[in-house]
Design an enzyme around this catalytic site. Sequence first.
Site, PDB file in Angstrom:
ATOM      1  N   ARG A 175       0.839  -1.194   0.000  1.00 17.37           N
ATOM      2  CA  ARG A 175       0.000   0.000   0.000  1.00 17.37           C
ATOM      3  C   ARG A 175       0.871   1.239   0.000  1.00 17.37           C
ATOM      4  O   ARG A 175       0.585   2.233  -0.671  1.00 17.37           O
ATOM      5  CB  ARG A 175      -0.936   0.026   1.222  1.00 17.37           C
ATOM      6  CG  ARG A 175      -1.911   1.221   1.188  1.00 17.37           C
ATOM      7  CD  ARG A 175      -2.665   1.431   2.484  1.00 17.37           C
ATOM      8  NE  ARG A 175      -1.787   1.885   3.551  1.00 17.37           N
ATOM      9  CZ  ARG A 175      -1.448   1.178   4.611  1.00 17.37           C
ATOM     10  NH1 ARG A 175      -1.907  -0.059   4.760  1.00 17.37           N
ATOM     11  NH2 ARG A 175      -0.651   1.673   5.534  1.00 17.37           N
ATOM     12  N   TYR A 190     -16.927  16.456 -15.735  1.00 16.13           N
ATOM     13  CA  TYR A 190     -17.327  15.056 -15.630  1.00 16.13           C
ATOM     14  C   TYR A 190     -18.340  14.886 -14.503  1.00 16.13           C
ATOM     15  O   TYR A 190     -18.169  15.438 -13.408  1.00 16.13           O
ATOM     16  CB  TYR A 190     -16.081  14.195 -15.392  1.00 16.13           C
ATOM     17  CG  TYR A 190     -16.363  12.776 -14.994  1.00 16.13           C
ATOM     18  CD1 TYR A 190     -17.208  11.969 -15.754  1.00 16.13           C
ATOM     19  CD2 TYR A 190     -15.803  12.233 -13.847  1.00 16.13           C
ATOM     20  CE1 TYR A 190     -17.486  10.664 -15.378  1.00 16.13           C
ATOM     21  CE2 TYR A 190     -16.062  10.927 -13.471  1.00 16.13           C
ATOM     22  CZ  TYR A 190     -16.908  10.154 -14.233  1.00 16.13           C
ATOM     23  OH  TYR A 190     -17.176   8.863 -13.864  1.00 16.13           O
ATOM     24  N   ASP A 233      -7.716  18.904 -14.801  1.00 14.04           N
ATOM     25  CA  ASP A 233      -7.989  17.542 -15.257  1.00 14.04           C
ATOM     26  C   ASP A 233      -7.553  17.472 -16.722  1.00 14.04           C
ATOM     27  O   ASP A 233      -8.170  18.079 -17.597  1.00 14.04           O
ATOM     28  CB  ASP A 233      -9.482  17.242 -15.106  1.00 14.04           C
ATOM     29  CG  ASP A 233      -9.827  15.793 -15.445  1.00 14.04           C
ATOM     30  OD1 ASP A 233      -9.100  15.183 -16.259  1.00 14.04           O
ATOM     31  OD2 ASP A 233     -10.825  15.280 -14.919  1.00 14.04           O
ATOM     32  N   LYS A 259      -8.499   6.162 -19.315  1.00 21.14           N
ATOM     33  CA  LYS A 259      -8.819   6.693 -20.636  1.00 21.14           C
ATOM     34  C   LYS A 259      -7.616   6.594 -21.570  1.00 21.14           C
ATOM     35  O   LYS A 259      -7.134   5.511 -21.851  1.00 21.14           O
ATOM     36  CB  LYS A 259      -9.349   8.118 -20.482  1.00 21.14           C
ATOM     37  CG  LYS A 259     -10.420   8.289 -19.404  1.00 21.14           C
ATOM     38  CD  LYS A 259     -11.604   7.337 -19.535  1.00 21.14           C
ATOM     39  CE  LYS A 259     -12.806   7.724 -18.689  1.00 21.14           C
ATOM     40  NZ  LYS A 259     -12.599   7.689 -17.232  1.00 21.14           N
TER      41      LYS A 259
END
Length: 385
Positions: free
Chosen positions: A55, A108, A180, A205
């Site tokens: 992690r 978005y 973004d 994406k």
Amino acid sequence: MSDDSHEHQSFETRAIHAGNTADPLTGAVVPPIYQVSTYKQDGVGGLRGGYEYSRSANPTRTALEENLAALEGGRRGLAFASGLAAEDCLLRTLLSPGDHVVIPNDAYGGTFRLFAKVVSRWGVEWSVADTSDPASVRAALTPKTKAIWVETPSNPLLGITDIAVVADIARSAGARLVVDNTFASPYLQQPLALGADVVVHSLTKYMGGHSDVVGGALVTADAALGEELAYHQNAMGAVAGPFDSWIVLRGIKTLAVRMDRHAENAAKVVELLTRHPKVTQVLYPGLPEHPGHEVAAKQMRNFGGMVSFRVAGGEEAAVEVCNRAKLFTLGESLGGVESLIEHPGRMTHASVVGSALEVPADLVRLSVGIENADDLVADLAQALG
């Protein structure tokens, strides 16, 4: 951390080599998938390479994070389990109860939902601005504004924001500028070089590029902020797994050539749409009549592979176009090698219905893939009827 040895190399070279050092044990030219949770220590606290628990850090994820920092020209890159996980970490790092954020009027739907339904419950305030209009951004500022959030090109209306101008506004207000960069990718646009403080990506994406992985990223220009983000990444735990990191790294190697084809194909699709009698408006920053065309031409290498358009006949006609498409796959997401079509109002942006971010009901969004452009144009022509 970014790898300074790649600083002066071209983008295509960095995409393939940054973070991708040959395996010291075997010489493997591709970083291994370290599918491991914990690491043997050489005595208490004797960590090999700083790895103790995956992690906190994993060598495969480290390779991706170094690559991301190099591509965006940043000091620190961080990879997450999804784009929204990256956004959540960023917001909880930057903001405290009572703080205020300016968000775009075209964003978005998941980003809007995060602000409106999750972050606002913890006392963070937000207001909406047309970020393509500097006066609108200034008017939305308050003494409590700690961040300005920008998407450019925006999702789904393909709006363009002048990053350098809004960066100046943010600095004057003592706020951070978050960009973004998912629609453009670092190949087409470099927000940090234009004054942004943090870049956000949905790695799902264009970066991954093959519709086979979900991931997110943050890249920051400031090393100290990078350390803060890394602390919260570890404390909150929504990290990218080693296999997902490896898949994204593989996708990034072809990012430049894919983006060139996406943009080339999009231009041919736009040519059809602009002359089709059933299309009332085409939203694409490559068009000279697009209000953001000059800014996009200044701050982007090319205009990208995302195209939106409005259909005569309203919502039902737009939905029918989506349903009739065959080569364009009806589905959410974007940025893969295959072309996708969707109705934002009923799909990706359903969460903004009734808000200031509501999108037109007659809107169709395309993610133009890298298939043969003539085949794509023929499919859209039959879908439009």
